[in-house]
Design an enzyme around this catalytic site. Structure first.
Site, PDB file in Angstrom:
ATOM      1  N   GLY A   1     -61.524  27.441  34.685  1.00 44.54           N
ATOM      2  CA  GLY A   1     -62.409  27.410  33.522  1.00 44.54           C
ATOM      3  C   GLY A   1     -62.198  26.151  32.719  1.00 44.54           C
ATOM      4  O   GLY A   1     -61.232  25.421  32.924  1.00 44.54           O
TER       5      GLY A   1
ATOM      6  N   GLY B   1     -62.476  24.548  28.626  1.00 44.72           N
ATOM      7  CA  GLY B   1     -62.596  24.895  27.213  1.00 44.72           C
ATOM      8  C   GLY B   1     -62.534  23.640  26.385  1.00 44.72           C
ATOM      9  O   GLY B   1     -62.435  22.532  26.922  1.00 44.72           O
ATOM     10  N   GLY B   2     -62.582  23.837  25.091  1.00 48.23           N
ATOM     11  CA  GLY B   2     -62.562  22.692  24.191  1.00 48.23           C
ATOM     12  C   GLY B   2     -61.281  21.884  24.310  1.00 48.23           C
ATOM     13  O   GLY B   2     -61.250  20.716  23.966  1.00 48.23           O
TER      14      GLY B   2
ATOM     15  N   ASP C   1     -59.366  31.601  17.189  1.00 51.76           N
ATOM     16  CA  ASP C   1     -60.475  31.431  18.135  1.00 51.76           C
ATOM     17  C   ASP C   1     -60.625  32.657  19.027  1.00 51.76           C
ATOM     18  O   ASP C   1     -60.586  32.568  20.248  1.00 51.76           O
ATOM     19  CB  ASP C   1     -60.248  30.160  18.969  1.00 51.76           C
ATOM     20  CG  ASP C   1     -61.557  29.658  19.582  1.00 51.76           C
ATOM     21  OD1 ASP C   1     -62.635  30.150  19.174  1.00 51.76           O
ATOM     22  OD2 ASP C   1     -61.497  28.794  20.467  1.00 51.76           O
TER      23      ASP C   1
END
Ligand SMILES: *[C@@H]1O[C@H](CO)[C@@H](O)[C@H](O)[C@H]1NC(C)=O
Ligand SMILES: *[C@@H]1O[C@H](CO)[C@@H](O)[C@H](O)[C@H]1NC(C)=O
Ligand SMILES: *[C@@H]1O[C@H](CO)[C@@H](O)[C@H](O)[C@H]1NC(C)=O
Ligand SMILES: *[C@@H]1O[C@H](CO)[C@@H](O)[C@H](O)[C@H]1NC(C)=O
Ligand SMILES: *[C@@H]1O[C@H](CO)[C@@H](O)[C@H](O)[C@H]1NC(C)=O
Ligand SMILES: *[C@@H]1O[C@H](CO)[C@@H](O)[C@H](O)[C@H]1NC(C)=O
Ligand SMILES: *[C@@H]1O[C@H](CO)[C@@H](O)[C@H](O)[C@H]1NC(C)=O
Ligand SMILES: *[C@@H]1O[C@H](CO)[C@@H](O)[C@H](O)[C@H]1NC(C)=O
Length: 666
Positions: free
Chosen positions: A350, A352-353, A473
């Protein structure tokens, strides 16, 4: 001026390094050995060990052969577990001494027990192929009786496999062979090795390199007693049979008929290195070391003072905390590269930021490796993450196994989560084709279990750990799912230590979070609080129950732009369960469904002071507190937020029931 600063900077970053180095050298000079103590074998301990064959760790114990399955499955098994640090057994004719004390438990299944368990000193960390049955994982038909085996073993034999075997309950001492040079029946001590879970046996194996004697003692229970050794082997020069460096540990096997569980419950190992030839008595070293340390501390304090005066010390890897015992471990970049196929795209789990996550294989153990983007913030995030989650342990948090900081690479190594993240299940069912999952829609039971797990993790972060931690988050893609579909909160990239007394932090506003999950006040204050975490949790509860994204855009919600408004409206029409994910086809628990949605709404209250605390949320989910009511109209967002005492609404912060003065059905 510039140069002075540079010199000072050098001193400050290197002084701690230097101090550590000197300390290490002296500790090494003074100490004459090392030890490890395992009063049990918790999760994560496998990092200290090399595990081969069918051995593994479960129930806080070493299972040298399998402990599960039906009797067919555990026949003909063999395994070996050794410590990953080999010991130097001898050097130039001088022999080391050691004491290996362990608690073993051998339980038979129905039928005869077998074959046995052994403590080993071995050149090879791996169990030999085909060493099942009579071979006890010590040797196999090829290596038996040859120096190629390069192994010394103390066997706890539970089956008479050869004419030479004394009986089915003996302790033997073996060199490169399955036949014992010395053996004695435990009948004499009144002990039965394979007597099951009720009989724990402590074995103490003491070798003295000076007198070349090995004493083997056994005791009932988990304590070392005072009885004389059952075997005392004189004139034993281990350097004749073993190389200088050997692994220490255990091996075991089961047979084609005779089977048993072979467990090690505790293990204490002390090892006296070859320190006997020192010219000075030990106290001389200690005095020298202490005096040098004292003077170094003086220098250290002075250096520390200068460092303290300098603002904004650059971050170096020495700022990372040093963990003791079981904790995040420092990895080498080349090992992590090898584990992930040089960060091969095929291993990508994956993005992500804060970077890309890869699946890796570290010596047979799957891990998730997060490659943090190397921005100025990258290092800060790494430190935040290592300090934050390295000290946290909770069944609903993803465990950080280790980290690596080399060159410009910042890497974090986590437990691998078999079922990836919640959003994979909620939104991308097509991607998970080929998985062994009967039903790709999460059942209601699983969903409810997930939300309870997240609530427990957040309650732990907010209220139970030493320093309050904000997650900052919370969203579906940060909820990982393990093999049993338990929720495991991950990605603390944004979490930072936050002391309870601290009033303000950064002057610059950096809004962190994910749109859709962010509380309205966050856009004004930019400051994460426990209440903004609760808000995100509320959105997550709605998302999980409805299977929709936080900003829904489908035919059902033409008039609404966000999930909160949509569910709020349905709730005011007394049909909140209409929001439940249609993929569940109506199979859900009505009471729980209502509870999850209304609780979600309560957490999404626009006024942060009106949101329940995580402790209260958890109580509601566990049925220990009543479900908060929500007004039929969604209240408007007002800032600054009115404090609860000026409103008529019920306050449930702190989880106090008494504040519900009037509970009515709207
Ligand atoms: C060996 O180690 C055990 C466990 O630490 C200890 O109880 C025992 O006294 C030690 N034995 C000797 C002879 O030092
Ligand atoms: C026995 O073990 C050795 C060393 O691990 C290995 O080379 C050999 O192939 C094994 N023999 C059999 C019969 O598996
Ligand atoms: C043991 O057996 C496995 C699989 O049969 C094989 O890959 C491996 O090379 C063998 N090891 C040794 C030391 O012979
Ligand atoms: C194993 O090796 C020993 C020699 O150390 C030998 O006497 C014995 O017969 C062998 N056992 C088997 C089953 O081959
Ligand atoms: C020890 O006891 C077992 C079980 O009663 C028996 O089979 C075995 O022969 C005994 N061993 C000796 C050396 O007497
Ligand atoms: C074997 O276990 C039983 C209980 O299951 C216990 O009563 C008995 O004392 C044990 N025998 C020995 C020799 O440890
Ligand atoms: C043996 O050890 C196990 C695991 O620690 C424990 O549960 C059990 O109670 C112990 N048995 C006895 C008789 O002490
Ligand atoms: C071994 O045991 C004997 C007999 O109890 C004792 O005299 C000797 O000191 C022991 N040796 C070691 C190294 O523990």
């Amino acid at each position: 001026m510039k140069i002075q600063q540079a010199v000072l900077a050098f001193h400050c970053s290197s002084s701690s390094k230097f101090l550590l180095l000197v300390l290490l050298i002296f500790v090494a000079a003074v100490s004459q050995g090392w030890c490890f103590n395992y009063p049990n074998f918790p999760r994560g301990i496998e990092r200290d060990l090399i595990i081969t064959g069918e051995a593994y760790i479960v129930h806080d114990a070493l299972q040298v052969t399998m402990d599960i399955g039906n009797t067919e499955q555990i026949k003909n098994r063999y395994g070996r577990i050794v410590h990953n640090n080999p010991i130097r057994l001898w050097k130039k004719g001088r022999l080391a001494s050691f004491n290996s004390t362990f608690v073993l438990n051998v339980s038979p299944y129905s039928g005869p027990p077998g074959e046995g368990l052994a403590f080993i000193l071995s050149q090879d960390s791996k169990v030999p192929n085909n060493s099942m049955g009579q071979w006890l994982g010590i040797v196999n038909a090829t290596t038996n009786g040859t120096s190629q085996a390069s192994i010394v073993a103390v066997e706890f034999d539970t089956k008479k496999s050869f004419a030479e075997d004394l009986d089915n309950n003996h302790v033997g001492f073996n060199i490169n062979s399955i036949n014992s040079k010395h053996q004695t029946s435990l009948n004499n001590s009144g002990l039965v090795i394979s007597n099951g879970t009720s009989t724990n046996i402590t074995a103490m194996i003491v070798y003295d390199g000076d007198t070349k004697t090995m004493n083997i003692s056994v005791f009932r229970g988990k304590k070392v007693g005072t009885k004389a050794p059952i075997l005392s082997i004189p004139n034993l020069d281990l350097s004749q049979y073993l190389p200088e460096m050997v692994y220490v540990g255990f091996s075991a096997s089961t047979g084609p008929v005779a089977i048993e569980r072979n467990c090690i419950l505790e293990w204490y190992f002390t090892f006296d290195e070859l320190g006997k030839e020192s010219k000075f008595p030990r106290w001389v070293y200690i005095v020298v070391a202490v005096s040098i340390l004292v003077s170094l501390c003086g220098i250290g304090v002075a250096a520390g003072y200068f460092c303290y005066k300098r603002k904004q010390r650059p971050l170096s890897s020495y700022d990372l905390p040093i963990f003791t015992g079981v904790g995040p471990k420092k990895f080498k970049l080349k090992d992590l590269k090898a584990a992930t196929g040089n960060f091969n795209r095929k291993n990508e789990l994956g993005r992500g930021g804060f970077g890309i996550v890869y699946k890796g294989n570290l010596e047979g153990q799957f891990v998730a490796v997060k490659r943090v983007k190397d921005t100025p913030k990258g290092m800060q995030n790494l430190i935040a993450e290592v300090t934050t989650i390295g000290s946290l342990h909770h069944k609903n948090l993803v465990e950080l196994i280790g980290w690596c900081y080399e060159g410009s690479e910042l890497l974090l190594v986590y437990e691998y989560m078999q079922h990836r993240s919640l959003d994979t299940f909620l939104y991308c069912n097509d991607e998970i084709i080929g998985w062994k999952i009967e039903d790709k829609t999460l059942s209601w039971t699983k969903r409810y279990n997930i939300i309870c797990g997240v609530a427990q993790a957040l309650d732990y972060l907010h209220n139970e750990c030493l320093k309050r931690v904000l997650h900052r988050d919370i969203k579906a893609s940060n909820i990982m799912l393990d093999a049993e579909f338990n929720a495991r909160l991950g990605d603390f990239g944004l979490a930072r230590m936050f002391k309870l007394s601290e009033k303000t932090h950064h002057s610059t506003k950096e809004i962190a979070g994910t749109p859709g999950y962010m509380a309205p006040e966050l856009f004004l204050t930019g400051k994460a609080t426990t209440e903004t975490d609760v808000f995100a949790f509320g959105v997550l509860a709605l998302v999980l129950a409805t299977g929709k994204k936080p900003g829904i855009q489908d035919e059902l919600s033409e008039s609404s732009t966000c999930i909160i408004d949509w569910v709020w409206e349905l709730n005011s029409l007394d049909s909140v369960t209409d929001a439940i994910d249609p993929k569940l086809k109506g199979s859900y628990d009505e009471r729980q469904a209502k509870q999850m949605l209304v609780l979600g709404l309560a957490c999404c209250h626009p006024n942060p002071n009106m949101r329940p605390s995580m402790g209260y949320v958890l109580q509601v989910l566990l049925g220990e507190a009543i479900l908060p009511t929500v007004s039929s109209e969604k209240p408007a967002f007002v800032w600054p937020a009115p404090s609860p005492s000026f409103t008529n609404e019920h306050s449930y912060s702190g989880g106090m029931l008494s504040t519900f003065s009037s509970i009515n059905g709207r």
